[in-house]
Design a protein around this motif. Structure first.
Motif, PDB file in Angstrom:
ATOM      1  N   GLU A 269       0.807  -1.215   0.000  1.00  0.00           N
ATOM      2  CA  GLU A 269       0.000   0.000   0.000  1.00  0.00           C
ATOM      3  C   GLU A 269       0.842   1.268   0.000  1.00  0.00           C
ATOM      4  O   GLU A 269       0.306   2.366  -0.195  1.00  0.00           O
ATOM      5  CB  GLU A 269      -0.916   0.023   1.231  1.00  0.00           C
ATOM      6  N   MET A 270       2.127   1.153   0.230  1.00  0.00           N
ATOM      7  CA  MET A 270       2.953   2.336   0.427  1.00  0.00           C
ATOM      8  C   MET A 270       2.982   3.253  -0.798  1.00  0.00           C
ATOM      9  O   MET A 270       2.996   4.477  -0.672  1.00  0.00           O
ATOM     10  CB  MET A 270       4.378   1.926   0.806  1.00  0.00           C
ATOM     11  N   ALA A 271       2.968   2.676  -1.980  1.00  0.00           N
ATOM     12  CA  ALA A 271       3.064   3.488  -3.202  1.00  0.00           C
ATOM     13  C   ALA A 271       1.826   4.343  -3.423  1.00  0.00           C
ATOM     14  O   ALA A 271       1.864   5.297  -4.208  1.00  0.00           O
ATOM     15  CB  ALA A 271       3.291   2.581  -4.409  1.00  0.00           C
ATOM     16  N   THR A 272       0.737   4.035  -2.740  1.00  0.00           N
ATOM     17  CA  THR A 272      -0.508   4.784  -2.936  1.00  0.00           C
ATOM     18  C   THR A 272      -0.665   5.950  -1.966  1.00  0.00           C
ATOM     19  O   THR A 272      -1.642   6.693  -2.063  1.00  0.00           O
ATOM     20  CB  THR A 272      -1.720   3.849  -2.762  1.00  0.00           C
ATOM     21  N   LEU A 273       0.285   6.121  -1.055  1.00  0.00           N
ATOM     22  CA  LEU A 273       0.135   7.121  -0.006  1.00  0.00           C
ATOM     23  C   LEU A 273       0.482   8.521  -0.505  1.00  0.00           C
ATOM     24  O   LEU A 273       1.167   8.693  -1.513  1.00  0.00           O
ATOM     25  CB  LEU A 273       1.032   6.762   1.181  1.00  0.00           C
ATOM     26  N   ALA A 274       0.016   9.519   0.241  1.00  0.00           N
ATOM     27  CA  ALA A 274       0.303  10.911  -0.091  1.00  0.00           C
ATOM     28  C   ALA A 274       1.809  11.164  -0.061  1.00  0.00           C
ATOM     29  O   ALA A 274       2.535  10.568   0.753  1.00  0.00           O
ATOM     30  CB  ALA A 274      -0.391  11.838   0.908  1.00  0.00           C
ATOM     31  N   PRO A 275       2.320  12.047  -0.932  1.00  0.00           N
ATOM     32  CA  PRO A 275       3.764  12.301  -0.994  1.00  0.00           C
ATOM     33  C   PRO A 275       4.342  12.802   0.315  1.00  0.00           C
ATOM     34  O   PRO A 275       5.528  12.580   0.597  1.00  0.00           O
ATOM     35  CB  PRO A 275       3.910  13.356  -2.090  1.00  0.00           C
ATOM     36  N   GLU A 276       3.539  13.474   1.147  1.00  0.00           N
ATOM     37  CA  GLU A 276       4.034  13.990   2.428  1.00  0.00           C
ATOM     38  C   GLU A 276       4.574  12.878   3.311  1.00  0.00           C
ATOM     39  O   GLU A 276       5.492  13.100   4.112  1.00  0.00           O
ATOM     40  CB  GLU A 276       2.909  14.733   3.163  1.00  0.00           C
ATOM     41  N   LEU A 277       4.022  11.667   3.174  1.00  0.00           N
ATOM     42  CA  LEU A 277       4.442  10.578   4.055  1.00  0.00           C
ATOM     43  C   LEU A 277       5.866  10.101   3.760  1.00  0.00           C
ATOM     44  O   LEU A 277       6.469   9.427   4.588  1.00  0.00           O
ATOM     45  CB  LEU A 277       3.461   9.411   3.948  1.00  0.00           C
ATOM     46  N   SER A 278       6.400  10.470   2.607  1.00  0.00           N
ATOM     47  CA  SER A 278       7.791  10.102   2.324  1.00  0.00           C
ATOM     48  C   SER A 278       8.769  10.841   3.225  1.00  0.00           C
ATOM     49  O   SER A 278       9.936  10.456   3.332  1.00  0.00           O
ATOM     50  CB  SER A 278       8.127  10.391   0.855  1.00  0.00           C
ATOM     51  N   HIS A 279       8.302  11.904   3.888  1.00  0.00           N
ATOM     52  CA  HIS A 279       9.147  12.677   4.789  1.00  0.00           C
ATOM     53  C   HIS A 279       9.108  12.137   6.223  1.00  0.00           C
ATOM     54  O   HIS A 279       9.813  12.648   7.089  1.00  0.00           O
ATOM     55  CB  HIS A 279       8.712  14.151   4.793  1.00  0.00           C
ATOM     56  N   GLU A 280       8.265  11.136   6.478  1.00  0.00           N
ATOM     57  CA  GLU A 280       8.152  10.576   7.816  1.00  0.00           C
ATOM     58  C   GLU A 280       8.913   9.260   7.891  1.00  0.00           C
ATOM     59  O   GLU A 280       9.199   8.634   6.859  1.00  0.00           O
ATOM     60  CB  GLU A 280       6.674  10.394   8.180  1.00  0.00           C
ATOM     61  N   PRO A 281       9.263   8.790   9.098  1.00  0.00           N
ATOM     62  CA  PRO A 281      10.055   7.564   9.218  1.00  0.00           C
ATOM     63  C   PRO A 281       9.282   6.362   8.679  1.00  0.00           C
ATOM     64  O   PRO A 281       8.211   6.027   9.183  1.00  0.00           O
ATOM     65  CB  PRO A 281      10.324   7.450  10.723  1.00  0.00           C
TER      66      PRO A 281
END
Length: 278
Positions: free
Chosen positions: A189-201
């Motif tokens: 599911e990770m590829a479907t998440l909002a881009p902001e979440l790439s900045h979180e651990p």
């Protein structure tokens, strides 16, 4: 340039970049660079802003356009009526997690264990709301624990301790309340998440597998640390209630309730160790 013109400039930049809810974010960023509470922004909009403010605002807007979360730019995030320090080492406290807080506060408790504490927002909020309680927060990340300790100091909650631990590995003692917001997003599911979440651990978001590994680990260790009659509350993904209920039942925990969030989605599983249970 007046405050109103600076705000209009900020909204336009964010809208052009396709940022969701651009006016809200623009107001928060302008208030941040002006070093005022966002609630006071309207009062100063007619006034001129110093020339030095605009380059600082543009830097903040550049970061938001790059989809960095507003909280990482301001260094703060509100949760359950309090401001928490946040960094890229911890998950942002989210409104959905307030469902867990409300469920935990519905019954008395005196000793709390928060597994995967991150910013400390869950543990510190519970202790701030219950002045006679004390607790321990654990995390695998030393950097996250530094943030949690900073939040404890900023909030004046001195009844919280923090220790580095892989779930229960370095935990001793028995608690009448155990809470956790573990990594529950499946790797697929990770590829479907909002881009902001790439900045979180990423390790705080996903287990790198099916999203249920953390619940299995918690279930394996919980009976040695949960008092008889004690409660376990965990945040879950919207489709995980049945799986988490089953995992907990396999170790003898009774599911008391599935608590929905404000959008009506399953958000928290509340389980209990029955007196005399294994």
């Amino acid at each position: 340039m007046t405050g109103a013109e600076a705000l209009s400039h900020a909204v336009a930049r964010l809208r052009q970049a396709g940022i969701p809810d651009a006016p809200r974010d623009a107001r928060r960023l302008l208030a941040h660079v002006l070093n005022i509470d966002p609630g006071r922004l309207t009062l100063i909009l007619p006034d001129p802003v110093a020339d030095a403010v605009l380059p600082v605002l543009d830097i903040a807007l550049d970061r938001r356009v790059a989809r960095e979360p507003v909280s990482h730019i301001t260094g703060r995030r509100a949760f359950y009526g309090r401001d928490f320090i946040v960094t890229p080492d911890v998950l942002d406290p989210r409104p959905e997690t307030e469902t867990l807080i409300a469920a935990a506060l519905a019954c008395p408790f005196s000793r709390v264990l928060d597994l995967g504490t991150g910013s400390g927002c869950i543990l510190l909020t519970l202790l701030a709301e219950r002045s006679d309680a004390a607790g321990l927060g654990t995390d695998l990340s030393a950097a996250a624990l530094d943030v949690a300790r900073a939040n404890a100091g900023a909030l004046g909650v001195m009844r919280a301790e923090f220790t580095q631990s892989d779930w229960f590995a370095d935990v001793s003692g028995v608690y009448d309340l155990i809470v956790s917001n573990p990594p529950y997003i499946a790797e697929c599911e990770m590829a479907t998440l909002a881009p902001e979440l790439s900045h979180e651990p990423q390790g705080a978001l996903t287990d790198g597998a099916d999203g249920l590994s953390a619940y299995r680990a918690i279930a394996l260790g919980v009976q040695g640390h949960l008092a008889e009659g004690g409660r376990l509350l965990v945040e879950i993904g919207a489709s995980q209630a049945a799986d988490v209920r089953r995992i907990f039942a396999e170790v003898g925990l009774e599911t008391v309730a599935i608590h929905p969030d404000l959008d009506g989605r399953d958000r928290v599983v509340e389980a209990r160790r029955c007196p005399g249970g294994r």
